[in-house]
Design a protein around this motif. Structure first.
Motif, PDB file in Angstrom:
ATOM      1  N   GLY A 296       0.832  -1.208   0.000  1.00 41.81           N
ATOM      2  CA  GLY A 296       0.000   0.000   0.000  1.00 41.81           C
ATOM      3  C   GLY A 296       0.859   1.248   0.000  1.00 41.81           C
ATOM      4  N   LYS A 297       1.844   1.260   0.916  1.00 44.66           N
ATOM      5  CA  LYS A 297       2.725   2.427   1.023  1.00 44.66           C
ATOM      6  C   LYS A 297       3.531   2.607  -0.254  1.00 44.66           C
ATOM      7  CE  LYS A 297       3.703   2.597   5.959  1.00 44.66           C
ATOM      8  NZ  LYS A 297       4.715   2.127   6.896  1.00 44.66           N
ATOM      9  N   MET A 298       4.054   1.491  -0.777  1.00 43.63           N
ATOM     10  CA  MET A 298       4.890   1.568  -1.971  1.00 43.63           C
ATOM     11  C   MET A 298       4.089   2.154  -3.140  1.00 43.63           C
ATOM     12  SD  MET A 298       7.131  -1.401  -3.795  1.00 43.63           S
ATOM     13  CE  MET A 298       5.808  -2.252  -4.616  1.00 43.63           C
ATOM     14  N   THR A 299       2.862   1.674  -3.304  1.00 46.10           N
ATOM     15  CA  THR A 299       2.027   2.170  -4.402  1.00 46.10           C
ATOM     16  C   THR A 299       1.763   3.676  -4.250  1.00 46.10           C
ATOM     17  OG1 THR A 299       0.970   0.025  -4.226  1.00 46.10           O
ATOM     18  CG2 THR A 299      -0.002   1.573  -5.760  1.00 46.10           C
TER      19      THR A 299
ATOM     20  N   GLY B  57       5.013   9.997  -7.599  1.00 51.36           N
ATOM     21  CA  GLY B  57       6.082  10.305  -8.535  1.00 51.36           C
ATOM     22  C   GLY B  57       7.450   9.775  -8.159  1.00 51.36           C
ATOM     23  N   MET B  58       7.546   8.976  -7.102  1.00 53.31           N
ATOM     24  CA  MET B  58       8.834   8.421  -6.712  1.00 53.31           C
ATOM     25  C   MET B  58       9.176   7.283  -7.684  1.00 53.31           C
ATOM     26  SD  MET B  58       9.610   7.164  -2.873  1.00 53.31           S
ATOM     27  CE  MET B  58       9.284   8.626  -1.950  1.00 53.31           C
ATOM     28  N   THR B  59      10.469   7.009  -7.885  1.00 54.52           N
ATOM     29  CA  THR B  59      10.805   5.890  -8.759  1.00 54.52           C
ATOM     30  C   THR B  59      10.497   4.584  -8.009  1.00 54.52           C
ATOM     31  OG1 THR B  59      13.041   5.732  -7.922  1.00 54.52           O
ATOM     32  CG2 THR B  59      12.710   7.195  -9.793  1.00 54.52           C
ATOM     33  N   PRO B  60      10.092   3.543  -8.738  1.00 55.68           N
ATOM     34  CA  PRO B  60       9.706   2.282  -8.086  1.00 55.68           C
ATOM     35  C   PRO B  60      10.772   1.735  -7.136  1.00 55.68           C
ATOM     36  CG  PRO B  60       9.076   2.229 -10.367  1.00 55.68           C
ATOM     37  CD  PRO B  60       9.834   3.507 -10.181  1.00 55.68           C
TER      38      PRO B  60
END
Lengths: 77, 333
Positions: free
Chosen positions: A39-42, A48-51
């Motif tokens: 959830g946080k990563m998504t 706009g952060m890189t994966p």
């Protein structure tokens, strides 16, 4: 969480998120794990952060992860 | 602006208490503390930075009463601090009714007293992670104690106790209870780390009888029951049964029922009593406890809502202990 008599327990997903590694002690018993909160990563990626950066930032550890004898990937080993 | 939150609802009762101890007003309390070199605000906010102003004032009043009555021992000071906290309870609130203020004072006093050898967390094992903060607080009391306080965890389920110990680095104690003779056998003790944490022993019981046997085996002097998992099946019955045994056998045992609001609703399978099951853990707590907390273990606003002060219950244990210790230090200078 998943377990077989042959190989023992494998934590795949816990309350904190997707389990990436299991930490084992000298008796091959689980003493901690590292995880990534999907959830946080998504949310980070959406902003706009890189994966890769988002993956790092949404990762965490639980238990005595740092004092383990060895680490395994619960899906492959 | 008022001096602290809900000033009007509290001040009359506070003034009555102050008058009993011959103190004029709150400002005088502050002066009494500062004259002795005790900065209550720094202690309270140092432990929980988000604590409300009324928490600072409640501890100021308690500490001032302790100094005024000439307490030289931390365990006596703790009881007076409880009187101060109790004066802040809003009339008619849950906190007032349960005498949570006095309860906090008495708990801190027990933790500081040399007669108490063992502090036990009686819980469903899931809440052990949350109990960690409180364990740290208990260990703080060791600073003024001659003999360190032993800390044990006692919960339902041997497998849960085993996993919790392994992951958190506690010492797992495997026991076997003989139902025929009522004897408790320790099969093995396995420490899962070599630091401070390994000093904490973790027990798992199969049922209430074994739970009580563990309490007797460890000679538990103070316990706190968790309120999250299995409250009606394990921790409250164990505390109550052990309490009865302790009274019958002249053992000092102080039981604290922690957590919860006016009452927690139980799991669906415990709901057979219908509406009567609402608040059942509250009822159980009232049956055996020497002190019952009200509100969250950590969130100030929830404890404030229950009518006590704006500070979490666990940090409050730390504050009471810390203030009582500084009174002992200041009075013996």
């Amino acid at each position: 969480m998943y377990s077989t008599k042959l190989k023992g327990p494998r934590y795949l997903e816990m309350a904190e998120g997707y389990v990436t590694k299991l930490a084992l002690d000298e008796n091959d018993q689980i003493i901690g794990y590292s995880f990534v909160s999907l959830g946080k990563m998504t949310d980070f990626i959406k902003k706009g952060m890189t994966p890769n950066e988002a993956y790092e930032k949404a990762s965490g550890k639980y238990g005595r992860f740092d004092s383990a004898v060895k680490y395994i990937d619960p899906r492959k080993e | 602006m008022a001096l602290f939150e809900s000033y009007e609802r509290r001040i009359d009762k506070i003034n009555v208490t102050l008058a009993e101890y011959g103190i004029k007003d709150l400002e005088e309390c502050k002066k009494i503390c500062l004259d002795k070199g005790i900065d209550v605000e720094a202690i309270v906010k140092g432990i929980q930075p988000i604590a409300f102003e009324n928490a600072v004032w409640a501890y100021t009043v308690g500490t001032a009463i302790a100094i005024k009555t000439g307490c030289t021992k931390a365990k006596d000071a703790a009881k007076k601090i409880g009187v101060g906290l109790q004066s802040f309870c809003v009339p008619g609130s849950v906190a007032e009714q349960r005498k949570v203020g006095l309860g906090h004072g008495n708990l801190a006093s027990m933790l500081l007293s040399e007669e108490t050898k063992c502090f036990c967390f009686l819980a469903g094992h899931e809440s052990f992670a949350a109990a960690e903060g409180a364990i740290g607080i208990a260990l703080k009391a060791n600073k003024v104690r001659k003999e360190p306080l032993r800390v044990v965890l006692n919960g339902l389920g041997k497998d849960a106790a085993f996993i919790i110990s392994r992951i958190n680095g506690f010492t797992y104690v495997q026991t076997e209870y003989d139902y025929y003779t009522g004897e408790l056998k320790v099969i093995k003790e396995t420490p899962y780390s070599d630091g401070e944490r390994a000093k904490i022993k973790c027990y798992g019981a199969n049922d209430v009888s074994e739970g009580v046997a563990i309490m007797r085996h460890e000679n538990v002097g103070v316990s706190i029951t968790g309120n999250s998992t299995n409250p009606t099946r394990f921790q409250h019955p164990v505390a109550g049964t052990y309490k009865k045994w302790a009274i019958d056998n002249g053992v000092e045992y102080f039981s604290v029922a922690s957590g919860g609001g006016t009452g927690r609703t139980l799991h669906p399978d415990n709901m057979a009593a219908g509406p009567a099951s609402y608040g059942f853990t509250d009822t159980l707590g009232r049956m055996h406890s020497d002190a019952q907390f009200a509100g969250s273990s950590s969130v100030p606003a929830h404890v404030e809502m229950m009518g006590l002060i704006g500070a979490g219950n666990n940090p409050m244990v730390g504050m009471s202990v810390a203030c009582a210790v500084s009174v002992e230090e200041a009075m013996n200078k």
